[in-house]
Design a protein around this motif. Sequence first.
Motif, short mmCIF file in Angstrom:
data_model
loop_
_atom_site.label_atom_id
_atom_site.label_comp_id
_atom_site.label_asym_id
_atom_site.label_seq_id
_atom_site.Cartn_x
_atom_site.Cartn_y
_atom_site.Cartn_z
N GLY A 1 35.84 -35.29 -11.15
CA GLY A 1 34.96 -36.41 -10.87
C GLY A 1 35.25 -37.62 -11.72
O GLY A 1 34.53 -38.61 -11.66
N TYR A 2 36.27 -37.58 -12.54
CA TYR A 2 36.60 -38.73 -13.38
C TYR A 2 37.29 -39.80 -12.56
O TYR A 2 38.04 -39.52 -11.64
CB TYR A 2 37.54 -38.33 -14.52
N ASP A 3 37.04 -41.04 -12.94
CA ASP A 3 37.79 -42.14 -12.37
C ASP A 3 39.12 -42.20 -13.12
O ASP A 3 39.15 -42.31 -14.34
CB ASP A 3 36.99 -43.44 -12.57
N SER A 4 40.22 -42.10 -12.37
CA SER A 4 41.53 -42.02 -13.01
C SER A 4 41.84 -43.26 -13.84
O SER A 4 42.51 -43.18 -14.88
CB SER A 4 42.62 -41.78 -11.97
N LYS A 5 41.34 -44.42 -13.42
CA LYS A 5 41.58 -45.65 -14.18
C LYS A 5 40.88 -45.59 -15.54
O LYS A 5 41.45 -45.99 -16.56
CB LYS A 5 41.08 -46.85 -13.38
N ASP A 6 39.66 -45.05 -15.57
CA ASP A 6 38.94 -44.92 -16.84
C ASP A 6 39.63 -43.94 -17.78
O ASP A 6 39.74 -44.19 -18.98
CB ASP A 6 37.50 -44.46 -16.59
N LEU A 7 40.10 -42.82 -17.22
CA LEU A 7 40.81 -41.84 -18.03
C LEU A 7 42.09 -42.44 -18.61
O LEU A 7 42.40 -42.25 -19.78
CB LEU A 7 41.14 -40.60 -17.20
#
Length: 174
Positions: free
Chosen positions: A1-7
């Motif tokens: 559920g993570y946003d890949s950009k934020d990670l």
Amino acid sequence: GYDSKDLWKHSLAVAFGSKILTHSDNSDLAKEAHMAGLIHDVGKIILDSHIAEKKAEIESFMENEEKTFLEAESHFFGFNHADIASEVCKKWNFPQSLSSAIKHHHLPSASEGNKLSYILHMADYIAILSGIGYDSDDVLYELEEGTMNYLSVTHENVSELVATVTESVNKISI
């Protein structure tokens, strides 16, 4: 559920912070610190689908028990993302010091004096202070006591590091 950009942004922030925290006294350590920062949370990617399956249970546990996401991972799976990332590093034949640092980046005192684990922990903390996090419990993230002393970091340094890390990430990410 993570946003890949934020990670990705968080990983960049930890990588930049880790490299800066080596104080450039050792170029090999600076390179290893940068690499460790980039991959320190790779275990979250691997756990993502399993966490999605238990999302409601995990959120309820965190709220009702006042626990962090890291504690929820350990509670539901018997291990956490740092454990998984450390195992990935071993499979990829990364240096033991890097694998150990990633495993202990939330609790560096358990690393038997691995300087890189303290550097990662501090850089992770700086990234979160910079607002470059992605977990719902980022406000609960605590710097382990003694970390600043171990790394000879002052409160003034932290403010400067937050600004430098934020600027570095903003330059490279769109």
